[in-house]
Every structure is written in C-alpha cells, then in structure tokens.
Enzyme design. Structure first.
Site, mmCIF file in Angstrom:
data_model
loop_
_atom_site.group_PDB
_atom_site.id
_atom_site.type_symbol
_atom_site.label_atom_id
_atom_site.label_comp_id
_atom_site.label_asym_id
_atom_site.label_seq_id
_atom_site.Cartn_x
_atom_site.Cartn_y
_atom_site.Cartn_z
ATOM 1 N N HIS A 253 0.832 -1.191 0.000
ATOM 2 C CA HIS A 253 0.000 0.000 0.000
ATOM 3 C C HIS A 253 0.873 1.250 0.000
ATOM 4 O O HIS A 253 1.881 1.323 0.721
ATOM 5 C CB HIS A 253 -0.887 0.032 1.245
ATOM 6 C CG HIS A 253 -2.306 -0.357 1.001
ATOM 7 N ND1 HIS A 253 -2.703 -1.669 0.850
ATOM 8 C CD2 HIS A 253 -3.437 0.393 0.866
ATOM 9 C CE1 HIS A 253 -4.022 -1.707 0.650
ATOM 10 N NE2 HIS A 253 -4.482 -0.477 0.644
ATOM 11 N N SER A 304 0.603 -3.648 4.166
ATOM 12 C CA SER A 304 0.900 -2.314 4.683
ATOM 13 C C SER A 304 2.400 -2.044 4.635
ATOM 14 O O SER A 304 3.204 -2.958 4.834
ATOM 15 C CB SER A 304 0.414 -2.197 6.135
ATOM 16 O OG SER A 304 0.896 -1.009 6.743
#
Length: 708
Positions: A253, A304
């Site tokens: 991300h 993430s």
C-alpha cells in the site's frame, strides 16, 4: 518583515520563507535556482539477440491537479483536504509494438483508476489516434497513493467522499495521462525488453493476518510469507542496449503518508520512481529527462508499509488481535507505524527500499522477453456471474454491491472514528436503525447473498442521484511475449493474487504459444471496486472482507473471467465485448467555487512575509565550487523531494503559503534564491479574471561555514 530562524538537524537544514498568496485550482510551481550538474549516462551491455526487436516508446507527464481545497483520495477522511505539495504526481506510459499488435501500460500517481477516468482517457485517445489505442490494448493502473486529488468518479459513494465530480481534477488527470501517451507515442523506436525477478524484505506487513490464516493450511504451506515479497522488473532498452525505461510491480500500500497529511504526495511508490529517474537522468529536474521509471501496484489489498505494526497510540500497548481496537479510543487509536519516526521518513525509507531493489534487478535483467503481443478485454456485469465451484457444483450469482459494518472500522493504516470494529459478523441495532431511516433496509435477497457480512450500506440497491457502485466492470489481460499483465479493478489480497496468477499461468502455459509464463497483477486498474478477498478471508469480515462488494464469491467470479481471457489469448480468439458501462452526463460538484482573493492594504500578491537568512550551513558538501555564472539556473522545483509547499487558507479571503527547502548535505555551495509562481482571482465587472503573480526571496548562500 519578520525573519524565521533556520531549523537544522543532523546533516540537513530547513529553509523557510513565507509569501502572501491565494491558491486557486491552478497548479503551483515552487522553484529553487542555481547551478546544474553534468549529465551522466549508464549504458548496460546486452547479449546480441537473434529475435526481432519490439518497437518501444516511453513517456511521462505531470497530472498533479489542484493542490488546494480539494479532498485527497484514499482515506475518506473529510478533514483531509489538499493544502500544498509534498511531491508532484506523474503519469508514465509504456508502449510496446511487435509489428502486428500494440499494447500500452500506464501507471499513474493516483489512488486508483476510476471507470469515468478510463472512459474520458479512451475518448481523448480516440480523438487523437482513432482506433490505435482502445479499451482492449490500453491498461490504466494507479499506484494507490492516498495523497492525490479526488473528484474523478461517477458513482455516488465516491462522489460523496470526494465532495463531487471535480472537473479541474479530472482535466488535470486526463490531460496528464494522454500527454504521457503522446510522448511515448512520439518516442517509439526499435528496442528490446529484459526481465528480472527478486524479493524485497523489510518493506511490507500483512495488516489482516487473522484473515490470511483462514486460508487452507495446505495452501499456506506453499508460501514462506503472508505477503508477496516478489519484485518483477522489465528493463526497456534501445538497440544499443541503453536503457530507456523500466517497469516494476511490487505489492504494498502507498500509505506511508498517513491520513493527517494534507499535501499532494506520490508517497513511497512515487518516491521510488523519483529516485530511479533522478539516477538515470542525471542533471535533469524531477519529471524531466528521457528515462521513465514506472512503479506499479500489485495484489496489495492486505499489505501495509507500516512495518512496525499496529499499537495503541495512547498507551503504546498492542492492539486487540482480532478486531484491531484499543480499550480506550477504539479502532481510531489502533495505528500502524514505521519504519520511520514520522510519515516523511517512513515514505523515504520504504520508497528507497523499493528503488534500491528495482535498481538492482534492473542491472541484473538479462532474460530477454520475446514473442508476440496479445490483448484481451471484456466488460462484465459483476452482479450477475454464476460461479462454478467445481465440475459438478455451482453457486447462484454474485451479489449486488454492498459494504459491511467493518468497512466503517477502517484499517490499522487509518481507522474510523465511530464505534465500528473489524471482524464484525453481526449488525448493530443502533447503526442499522440509522441506516434504515436514511437510505433504507437491505433486501432479504441481498442480505442472504452477502452472508456472513452484516450489511451497512446496500449500495447496489441505491441509485440516487446515480448508482452508488459500478455493476459493469473491466477485466483485461495483456501479454508481452511470455509476460502476462493482469489488470485488476480493485485491491486483491495476497492470496487472491496468488490464486489469480496461478490460474492464468496454468491456462496460458497449456497452449502452444506460451512457456513458463510470468504473470503479474496490476492492481487498481481501469475501474475501482474496493477489495477482492478469498472466500475464506471473507468469512472473517475484517475491513478487506467487508469491502469485497460483490459478495463471498467475488474472487471465484474473477478467476472464471480472467481464465476465460487467458484461454482466448492462448487460442488466439476474441472474447465477447460484454455489456458496456454507463456514462453519466450530469454529475454533481459539491465544492463551492473558489472565491475572489484579497490581500491586506498596502501589500501585493507574492509579497514575502518572512525572509530567508543570509547564509545556511550544511555539514559537508560535494564541491567547493562557487556560483560565478551571471545567470540563474533551476536546480529544484516543487516536484523535488527536498521541497515542501504549504498553503494556509486565512480569514477575509487572504491566504499565506510557506515554502520549505530541506537542504541536503549534497547541496553545492553557492548563491540561491526561491521563486514562487501562482495565480489570484479577481472580478472585472461581473466576470472573474485569473491573474498571474510571482514572489522571490532574497539571495542567500549555502556553505559549510557561516562566514561565507
């Protein structure tokens, strides 16, 4: 005038000055001026090939858009509106032609590609090029930065969070993307493509390991990690072996810049592109130079960059494992951090890791990509796909779009402010009652179709003023020799991407034209449909599962559709077009028009309020050569990593801006000045008039001593 003190830390200094401006929807340029360095090229030797070359074109163009008073796209935080520039945004286009067919891959520094944006880009390309660039051979992919302007969607849910359909933002994106294709088109020349693969550690973390663990043990045992560490790099060269561009795919991300950021920013993927392009285009300003580096998103749905993981921000203790919440403050206090001490350092560290690995693989890329090009595209009604479980069992259709309760909880990269939690498999009577009063109760059919998701918004049953979510979705594959690029209209989780890659590789390799195909996922492409989890991950109903809008068999439907496309490519047949998506002519804009700008009495637009100091000291420099030129030369712009532009909307329609230069240790000694260029709005009679202005700092010195 007041003078602000210089702030120094370690090997760098922070230079700040203020000018009196008002920022309209026009883009702003911040310019630092001095001596340039000499360009250096890095040729890569190649082994002579007996295969015919491709025709290759690369192009890059600015697509930044309005940097003030417009929502940023990604976190859906109402307070997160643009108020300056961290780094500018670019579209990067890559054209490959085998003499018979042509494909285009575009990666843009935006949150995601919307259906409306794709339709507008294809329309503009058709006007210029006729049928050369079409829906089947053009892939548009977003890097998934959460620091780009919103306002380019045609479905109600996104219109609400974007504060409407914002034409200045749409125009900047369409113009920038088309211009990048124009430049790639003009640069086409014979060349070759080489591939390399590797793994990148310490740059990604699975933010929903609970969901991942619900996948079959036997399947999980085939992989060492719960995120994809694979980096795939394509090196594009001319016939002399000199590099002209690079394409890479890595799953993470682009949320190193968190939801408190209010500056336009390309985030970690954009910084990686910035570093490689600066490396290859020595002496050129950011966004300039012939070499184009594209860093594309992949199956990043549960991945993430905040590698320290989540903790409770108010106590420092671990969050609740199952629902990612804290005893005090709930999900909004459960925040993932790192690897840096702040979001700027984290962006720099993750971006540098991605750049470093891509550069390494670029230098090693010696496996030549050869063979014909193929492209297959189809529009699919994702609310009406019958999913084949096995040879004897089917399920009924996929579902009308709906979002679950855990959608409102957000993620550990940016949690919600209300009392929703991840992992909710039952509704909440309070919020369900409010929903029923405002937008109506989901039908029994939709509730049953989405189980075990407790529906918060049944968006597929909401159509005012336009539908809230898309029904017609693009599925697309392009192949360049034995490299297959799968354009996915959303955020696939790690395991979803693995299943798609495996199915497509198996289908292509079964044909006579392909052997040992490398399959890459290009995420956030063509249309945005939120998330795509596996059936097993969906059962846990964390944020990603709650945001899988077409129900538990969404991935199964995509597996069928993409496998059919792969089969059509392998058998050299053309799939049916499918039902075309709608194009809504009238879309609301909820943003007020920019007001007339004002300034204090006896002042002017562009006037400096806080002047620079005479000398700024750096610990060391790479040269002791002083600037003896009689003319100024640009060395940094607002596209540079070292500069930051902050805009503050003041009272009485008066606004201020602050320009920062974080002077690196590598800065040359010499004389500098900062110039700012902008526009202000005034009324002439009953008509608005946009007028240009500029402001300039005093000349200051950069030196390793204050006695310059």
């Amino acid at each position: 005038m007041d003078v602000r003190r210089v702030l120094c830390c370690g090997l760098s200094c922070l230079l700040v000055f203020k000018v009196l401006i008002f920022l309209t929807v026009a883009a702003v340029t911040v310019t630092l001026i001095t001596l340039l360095t000499q360009a250096i090229t890095y040729p890569y030797p190649t082994v002579p090939s007996q295969d015919p070359p491709y025709l290759i074109g690369v192009g890059r163009a600015d697509c930044t858009g309005p940097p003030a008073d417009i929502p940023l796209m990604g976190y859906a935080v109402p307070q997160q509106t643009a108020a300056g520039i961290h780094t500018r945004l670019f579209s990067r286009a890559f054209i490959v032609d085998d003499g018979h067919k042509r494909v285009v891959f575009i990666t843009a520094d935006i949150g995601m590609v919307s259906q409306r944006l794709r339709l507008e880009v294809l329309k503009a390309l058709q006007v210029k090029y006729g049928t050369l660039y079409r829906q089947d051979n053009v892939v548009l992919s977003g890097t998934h930065t959460h620091g780009g302007p919103a306002g380019y969607f045609q479905y109600t849910l996104f219109i609400i969070t974007s504060k409407g359909y914002v034409k200045p933002a749409v125009k900047a994106l369409v113009d920038g993307i088309v211009q990048s294709v124009d430049r790639a088109h003009r640069s086409i020349r014979p060349g070759r493509i080489y591939m390399s693969q590797g793994t990148l550690e310490d740059s990604s973390l699975n933010r929903s390991p609970q969901s991942y663990l619900n996948n079959p043990q036997k399947e999980r045992d085939r992989y060492e990690t719960n995120t994809d560490k694979q980096v795939v790099v394509l090196r594009l060269t001319d016939l002399d072996g000199d590099g002209v561009g690079m394409l890479s795919w890595f799953a993470v991300h682009a949320v190193s810049m968190n939801y408190t950021n209010q500056m336009i920013s390309s985030d970690n993927m954009g910084y990686a592109a910035y570093l490689l392009e600066q490396d290859k285009n020595r002496g050129s300003l950011p966004g300039k130079g012939p070499f184009v580096a594209g860093f594309s998103s992949s199956n990043l749905g549960d991945v993430s960059p905040n590698t320290r993981g989540p903790v409770c921000a108010n106590t420092g203790l671990p969050c609740d494992y199952l629902n990612s919440s804290c005893p005090i403050g709930g999900v909004s206090m459960c925040q993932a951090y790192g690897p840096g001490e702040d979001m700027f350092e984290s962006t720099r560290l993750i971006g540098h890791n991605i750049y470093k690995k891509a550069k390494e693989l670029y230098g090693k890329a010696d496996w030549e990509v050869t063979g014909f090009l193929h492209a297959a595209h189809q529009w699919v009604n994702m609310t009406d796909v019958t999913v084949q479980i096995n040879s004897t069992h089917t399920v009924s259709q996929t579902c009308k779009p709906a979002l679950g309760h855990s959608f409102a909880a957000g993620t550990t990269d940016g949690g919600g402010d209300l009392n929703f939690t991840q992992g909710a498999v039952e509704g909440d009577p309070f919020w369900d009652g409010i929903r029923n009063a405002l937008v109506g109760e989901p039908s029994n059919e939709t509730q049953e179709c989405h189980r075990p998701k407790p529906i918060l918004f049944s968006t597929g049953e909401m159509s005012w003023p336009v539908p809230w979510h898309p029904e017609i979705v693009d599925v697309q594959i392009i192949t360049i020799g034995s490299v297959a690029v799968v354009a996915v209209p959303g955020e696939m989780t790690t395991m979803s991407g693995r299943r798609i890659r495996e199915a497509i590789k198996q289908e292509l390799d079964s044909g006579s034209s392909f052997e040992d195909t490398t399959v890459v996922i290009a995420g956030l492409s063509n249309t945005y449909t939120h998330y795509i989890t596996t059936y097993e991950e969906y059962q846990i109903q964390r944020y990603e599962g709650a945001s899988t809008i077409y129900g538990p068999h969404t991935l199964g439907a995509y597996l069928q559709k993409y496998t059919n496309l792969a089969r059509a490519i392998a058998q050299v047949t053309r799939p049916s077009r499918g039902p075309e998506p709608p194009y809504f002519a009238k879309l609301p804009n909820l943003l007020p028009a920019a007001p007339v700008d004002k300034k204090p009495v006896n002042s002017s637009f562009g006037q400096v309020l806080e002047q620079v100091l005479p000398v700024y000291r750096v610990v060391r420099t790479h040269t002791t050569t002083y600037n003896t030129s009689s003319s100024w030369e640009v060395v940094h712009t607002d596209a540079s990593w070292e500069t930051r532009f902050h805009w503050v909307k003041g009272s009485n329609r008066e606004s201020n801006a602050t320009v920062e230069w974080h002077i690196p240790a590598s800065a040359q000694q010499g004389s500098y000045r900062i110039q700012h260029f902008g526009h202000y709005k005034k009324m002439v009679g009953f008509r608005p008039l946009i007028t240009a202005y500029q402001g300039s700092s005093d000349v200051f010195a950069v030196s390793h001593t204050y006695y310059y």
